[in-house]
Design an enzyme around this catalytic site. Structure first.
Site, PDB file in Angstrom:
ATOM      1  N   GLU A  85      42.148  21.701  24.750  1.00 52.21           N
ATOM      2  CA  GLU A  85      41.833  23.084  25.127  1.00 52.21           C
ATOM      3  C   GLU A  85      41.955  24.019  23.935  1.00 52.21           C
ATOM      4  OE1 GLU A  85      43.886  20.941  26.459  1.00 52.21           O
ATOM      5  OE2 GLU A  85      44.530  21.511  28.466  1.00 52.21           O
ATOM      6  N   GLU A 141      45.388  13.924  17.677  1.00 53.23           N
ATOM      7  CA  GLU A 141      46.805  13.646  17.413  1.00 53.23           C
ATOM      8  C   GLU A 141      47.029  13.357  15.928  1.00 53.23           C
ATOM      9  OE1 GLU A 141      47.886  10.587  20.250  1.00 53.23           O
ATOM     10  OE2 GLU A 141      47.772  12.012  21.919  1.00 53.23           O
TER      11      GLU A 141
HETATM   12  N1  THU Z   1      46.947  17.166  25.875  1.00 54.58           N
HETATM   13  C1  THU Z   1      45.865  17.975  25.881  1.00 54.58           C
HETATM   14  O1  THU Z   1      44.901  17.770  25.134  1.00 54.58           O
HETATM   15  N2  THU Z   1      45.864  19.006  26.741  1.00 54.58           N
HETATM   16  C2  THU Z   1      46.889  19.336  27.580  1.00 54.58           C
HETATM   17  O2  THU Z   1      46.830  20.343  28.257  1.00 54.58           O
HETATM   18  C3  THU Z   1      48.046  18.458  27.677  1.00 54.58           C
HETATM   19  C4  THU Z   1      48.092  17.333  26.740  1.00 54.58           C
HETATM   20  C5  THU Z   1      46.993  16.062  24.924  1.00 54.58           C
HETATM   21  C6  THU Z   1      48.015  16.216  23.860  1.00 54.58           C
HETATM   22  C7  THU Z   1      48.272  14.777  23.472  1.00 54.58           C
HETATM   23  O3  THU Z   1      47.308  14.381  22.514  1.00 54.58           O
HETATM   24  C8  THU Z   1      48.034  14.004  24.750  1.00 54.58           C
HETATM   25  O4  THU Z   1      47.277  14.867  25.604  1.00 54.58           O
HETATM   26  C9  THU Z   1      49.304  13.572  25.450  1.00 54.58           C
HETATM   27  O5  THU Z   1      50.128  14.651  25.666  1.00 54.58           O
END
Ligand code: THU
Length: 168
Positions: A86, A75
């Protein structure tokens, strides 16, 4: 003089899309060969940088020659600059192993953002990238989704998770 009145009713053609998947009560019920992949996804999840959502995701890719490529969500204080686990893994594979077929993608996650009972499912943006990976390699890959309560599903292709994907 009266003119005839015709009522033209156009009936749309109804179509339906469905997809098959397997469900297990716990990822430990998966074939033994998948256990290392799941374990690597949990391991890389520990490296998630998720100070804002506190939702940690791990993604692990098994390539055709046995190589494991892993990624966790990263993030950023400028929220849209972050990236899902992913896509971190898939783009790393695309950059470093462009000619190797992706055999399986496993995703795990942990955090209060999503209810423990809710089936873990990749976001739409990641599905689009997954589908294009399949298109590039001209071959589907399995997708293993391990929910927080350990319920696990296997979809036989990424495309099945994103019907009518853009441009594909
Ligand atoms: N996130 C993922 O890594 N993969 C997904 O398919 C959905 C969401 C992450 C993005 C963000 O850092 C956190 O999960 C909350 O949305």
């Amino acid at each position: 003089m009266s003119t005839g009145c015709f009522l033209l009713i156009l009936i749309p053609m109804e179509k339906e899309l469905s997809f098959k998947y397997s469900q297990f009560e716990h990822w430990k019920e998966l074939p033994e060969a998948d256990h290392a992949l799941v374990a690597s996804a949990y391991k890389v999840m520990e490296a998630a940088y998720a100070p804002y959502s506190k939702f940690c995701v791990g993604a692990s890719l098994l390539l055709e020659d046995g190589t494991l490529v892993t990624g966790s969500n990263q993030e950023n204080i400028a929220y849209p600059s972050g990236l899902c686990a992913e896509r971190v893994a898939l783009f790393f594979a695309g950059a470093n192993h462009p000619d190797k077929i992706v055999d399986t993608l496993c995703i795990v996650a942990q955090g209060d953002l999503v209810d423990v009972e809710t089936l873990l499912s990749p976001c739409g943006g990641c599905r689009q990238v997954m589908v294009e990976t399949e298109k590039r390699q001209n071959q589907p890959f399995r997708v293993i989704l391990v929910s927080q309560n350990n319920v696990t599903i296997i979809a036989e292709s990424a495309a099945s998770l994103l019907p009518l994907a853009f441009g594909i």
